[in-house]
Design a protein around this motif. Structure first.
Motif, PDB file in Angstrom:
ATOM      1  N   MET A 103      29.577  50.027  34.095  1.00 45.38           N
ATOM      2  CA  MET A 103      28.651  49.261  33.268  1.00 45.38           C
ATOM      3  C   MET A 103      27.232  49.264  33.838  1.00 45.38           C
ATOM      4  SD  MET A 103      28.149  47.458  30.579  1.00 45.38           S
ATOM      5  CE  MET A 103      29.799  47.057  30.025  1.00 45.38           C
ATOM      6  N   ASN A 104      27.104  49.269  35.159  1.00 46.72           N
ATOM      7  CA  ASN A 104      25.772  49.224  35.785  1.00 46.72           C
ATOM      8  C   ASN A 104      24.971  50.475  35.432  1.00 46.72           C
ATOM      9  OD1 ASN A 104      23.627  48.480  37.338  1.00 46.72           O
ATOM     10  ND2 ASN A 104      24.548  49.085  39.269  1.00 46.72           N
ATOM     11  N   ALA A 105      25.574  51.648  35.615  1.00 42.59           N
ATOM     12  CA  ALA A 105      24.874  52.897  35.309  1.00 42.59           C
ATOM     13  C   ALA A 105      24.579  53.012  33.815  1.00 42.59           C
ATOM     14  CB  ALA A 105      25.702  54.096  35.774  1.00 42.59           C
ATOM     15  N   ALA A 106      25.543  52.630  32.962  1.00 41.78           N
ATOM     16  CA  ALA A 106      25.332  52.720  31.513  1.00 41.78           C
ATOM     17  C   ALA A 106      24.196  51.817  31.066  1.00 41.78           C
ATOM     18  CB  ALA A 106      26.615  52.354  30.769  1.00 41.78           C
TER      19      ALA A 106
ATOM     20  N   GLU B 213      29.158  40.774  25.057  1.00 38.31           N
ATOM     21  CA  GLU B 213      30.398  41.280  24.465  1.00 38.31           C
ATOM     22  C   GLU B 213      31.198  42.096  25.477  1.00 38.31           C
ATOM     23  OE1 GLU B 213      29.143  43.443  21.096  1.00 38.31           O
ATOM     24  OE2 GLU B 213      28.603  41.643  19.896  1.00 38.31           O
ATOM     25  N   ALA B 214      30.488  42.925  26.251  1.00 41.78           N
ATOM     26  CA  ALA B 214      31.191  43.697  27.278  1.00 41.78           C
ATOM     27  C   ALA B 214      31.817  42.781  28.327  1.00 41.78           C
ATOM     28  CB  ALA B 214      30.216  44.676  27.951  1.00 41.78           C
ATOM     29  N   PHE B 215      31.122  41.717  28.677  1.00 42.43           N
ATOM     30  CA  PHE B 215      31.668  40.760  29.646  1.00 42.43           C
ATOM     31  C   PHE B 215      32.932  40.109  29.103  1.00 42.43           C
ATOM     32  CE2 PHE B 215      31.915  36.343  31.047  1.00 42.43           C
ATOM     33  CZ  PHE B 215      32.074  36.536  32.401  1.00 42.43           C
ATOM     34  N   GLU B 216      32.920  39.743  27.791  1.00 41.46           N
ATOM     35  CA  GLU B 216      34.104  39.135  27.204  1.00 41.46           C
ATOM     36  C   GLU B 216      35.284  40.114  27.208  1.00 41.46           C
ATOM     37  OE1 GLU B 216      34.558  36.130  26.368  1.00 41.46           O
ATOM     38  OE2 GLU B 216      32.517  35.432  26.724  1.00 41.46           O
ATOM     39  N   ARG B 217      34.995  41.392  26.904  1.00 38.51           N
ATOM     40  CA  ARG B 217      36.095  42.373  26.919  1.00 38.51           C
ATOM     41  C   ARG B 217      36.646  42.556  28.340  1.00 38.51           C
ATOM     42  NH1 ARG B 217      32.991  44.822  22.811  1.00 38.51           N
ATOM     43  NH2 ARG B 217      31.739  45.942  24.323  1.00 38.51           N
ATOM     44  N   GLN B 218      35.752  42.604  29.320  1.00 39.15           N
ATOM     45  CA  GLN B 218      36.217  42.729  30.703  1.00 39.15           C
ATOM     46  C   GLN B 218      37.040  41.519  31.110  1.00 39.15           C
ATOM     47  OE1 GLN B 218      35.975  45.258  32.715  1.00 39.15           O
ATOM     48  NE2 GLN B 218      34.779  46.576  31.364  1.00 39.15           N
ATOM     49  N   ALA B 219      36.618  40.322  30.644  1.00 40.26           N
ATOM     50  CA  ALA B 219      37.382  39.117  30.964  1.00 40.26           C
ATOM     51  C   ALA B 219      38.771  39.175  30.344  1.00 40.26           C
ATOM     52  CB  ALA B 219      36.626  37.877  30.480  1.00 40.26           C
TER      53      ALA B 219
ATOM     54  N   ALA C 112      36.747  42.223  39.300  1.00 38.68           N
ATOM     55  CA  ALA C 112      35.924  41.058  39.643  1.00 38.68           C
ATOM     56  C   ALA C 112      34.549  41.497  40.148  1.00 38.68           C
ATOM     57  CB  ALA C 112      36.635  40.208  40.696  1.00 38.68           C
ATOM     58  N   ALA C 113      34.507  42.547  40.974  1.00 37.74           N
ATOM     59  CA  ALA C 113      33.212  43.041  41.464  1.00 37.74           C
ATOM     60  C   ALA C 113      32.350  43.551  40.314  1.00 37.74           C
ATOM     61  CB  ALA C 113      33.433  44.160  42.486  1.00 37.74           C
ATOM     62  N   GLN C 114      32.990  44.236  39.359  1.00 34.37           N
ATOM     63  CA  GLN C 114      32.241  44.725  38.208  1.00 34.37           C
ATOM     64  C   GLN C 114      31.697  43.576  37.368  1.00 34.37           C
ATOM     65  OE1 GLN C 114      34.466  47.443  35.822  1.00 34.37           O
ATOM     66  NE2 GLN C 114      32.709  48.125  34.632  1.00 34.37           N
ATOM     67  N   LEU C 115      32.476  42.511  37.223  1.00 35.46           N
ATOM     68  CA  LEU C 115      32.003  41.329  36.500  1.00 35.46           C
ATOM     69  C   LEU C 115      30.818  40.689  37.212  1.00 35.46           C
ATOM     70  CD1 LEU C 115      35.353  39.664  35.391  1.00 35.46           C
ATOM     71  CD2 LEU C 115      33.719  40.879  33.969  1.00 35.46           C
ATOM     72  N   ASP C 116      30.860  40.670  38.547  1.00 32.86           N
ATOM     73  CA  ASP C 116      29.713  40.134  39.299  1.00 32.86           C
ATOM     74  C   ASP C 116      28.459  40.968  39.033  1.00 32.86           C
ATOM     75  OD1 ASP C 116      31.277  38.139  40.345  1.00 32.86           O
ATOM     76  OD2 ASP C 116      31.784  39.267  42.180  1.00 32.86           O
TER      77      ASP C 116
ATOM     78  N   ALA D  33      21.277  38.127  34.665  1.00 28.94           N
ATOM     79  CA  ALA D  33      20.229  37.306  35.294  1.00 28.94           C
ATOM     80  C   ALA D  33      18.910  38.079  35.369  1.00 28.94           C
ATOM     81  CB  ALA D  33      20.677  36.860  36.686  1.00 28.94           C
ATOM     82  N   THR D  34      18.991  39.375  35.710  1.00 29.69           N
ATOM     83  CA  THR D  34      17.777  40.193  35.794  1.00 29.69           C
ATOM     84  C   THR D  34      17.096  40.329  34.430  1.00 29.69           C
ATOM     85  OG1 THR D  34      18.766  41.439  37.618  1.00 29.69           O
ATOM     86  CG2 THR D  34      16.885  42.434  36.491  1.00 29.69           C
TER      87      THR D  34
END
Length: 313
Positions: free
Chosen positions: A46-49, A121-127, A211-215, A222-223
């Motif tokens: 997700m970070n690179a995308a 939305e991506a965060f909800e899917r990861q959760a 969990a690391a990816q969610l962080d 935040a950024t």
């Protein structure tokens, strides 16, 4: 040109851009693809995308040219013609600058809102995926506990068989055969338990990675929010600067009007002074003529002949 994000391999960047372009073309170039859709298509994190998609979207959006704030030449030329025209052009320039800044801010805000919605939305899917993984781990843990109970039962049976071997010699061979079977099952159970423990450890590692990816997603959110706040403050400063420039031009217009009134007043005074001096000149001319007439003898007295006295004088 937008600078590339650091620490992203070139092949990963190319896959993300290719996936984004392909999804954009599939939608008829009408809808921007979401970050999660590009991430799945390119098979990246997700970070690179998110970082590469931000660059790609900016490249697809036309940048608005900044509006000049300096007073144009047409305003300077028209300042001596009509005060109303100067004021109208000054207002149009100030309003144009304000509208341009507001349009740029609205575009940037819409892009940030869309990015924030996609990340949410991506965060909800990861959760959801994390909850599913947790459920699977709980089920596997329950199966491991059940297997341990079965192993305990097998050990108890083996102990009972060993006790019966001392009391029943006739059943020794049967007990030994049963013990061998139990040992085989016990070994198999040990192997299954080891496999279950390894699977559980792998699942725990996968959960930690999620969990690391969610962080990382939370940090990116935040950024993005901090950047949106900074850009909102910058647009407010631009609007303030446009208002100050309009006030400054109004003050210049007022000063020009005052100078014009002062010049008109000076002209009127000069005319009055010229009329007064003209009157004085006329008076001096009349006085000079009267004085000249007074000191000049009449022409008839000069032309009269002189009579001779008797006696030959």
């Amino acid at each position: 040109m937008t600078p590339q994000s650091p620490q992203i391999p070139a092949d990963v960047r190319e896959r993300i851009i290719a996936a984004a372009t392909d999804l954009f073309e599939q939608s008829g170039r009408e809808t921007m693809p979401t970050v999660d859709a590009v991430r799945r298509a390119a098979r990246v994190d997700m970070n690179a995308a998110s970082a590469v998609m931000k660059e790609w979207r900016r490249a697809q959006t036309a940048q608005a040219a900044p509006v000049a704030v300096a007073v144009p030449e047409v305003v300077q030329q028209a300042s001596s013609a009509a005060t109303a025209t100067i004021w109208q052009q000054a207002q149009e320039l100030a309003n144009e600058s304000l509208r341009s800044a507001q349009a740029a801010w609205e575009t940037e805000r819409a892009e940030l809102d869309a990015m924030r919605q996609e990340l949410a939305e991506a965060f909800e899917r990861q959760a959801g995926e994390l909850d599913a993984t947790t459920t699977e781990l709980a089920a596997e843990k329950a199966a491991a506990e059940k297997l341990a109970q079965e192993l305990t039962a097998v050990r108890q049976e083996l102990a009972a068989a060993q006790e019966q071997a001392h009391t029943a010699e006739a059943r020794a061979q049967e007990i030994e055969r049963r013990a061998g079977e139990l040992r085989t099952e016990l070994d198999r159970a040990h192997e299954d338990a080891d496999q279950a423990r390894r699977a559980l450890a792998d699942q725990q590692k996968a959960g930690q990675a999620v969990a690391a990816q969610l962080d990382q997603v939370r940090e990116e959110l935040a950024t993005v929010r901090a950047k949106a706040d900074a850009e909102r403050e910058a647009h407010q400063e631009q609007r303030k600067a446009a208002a100050v420039e309009a006030q400054r031009m109004a003050e210049r217009l007022t000063a020009a009007q005052a100078e014009r009134d002062q010049a008109a007043k000076a002209t009127a005074q000069a005319r009055e002074e010229a009329a007064r001096m003209a009157g004085q000149i006329d008076t001096l001319k009349e006085q000079s003529a009267a004085l000249l007439a007074r000191i000049t003898p009449p022409a008839a007295a000069e032309a009269k002949p002189t009579r001779k006295k008797p006696g030959g004088e």
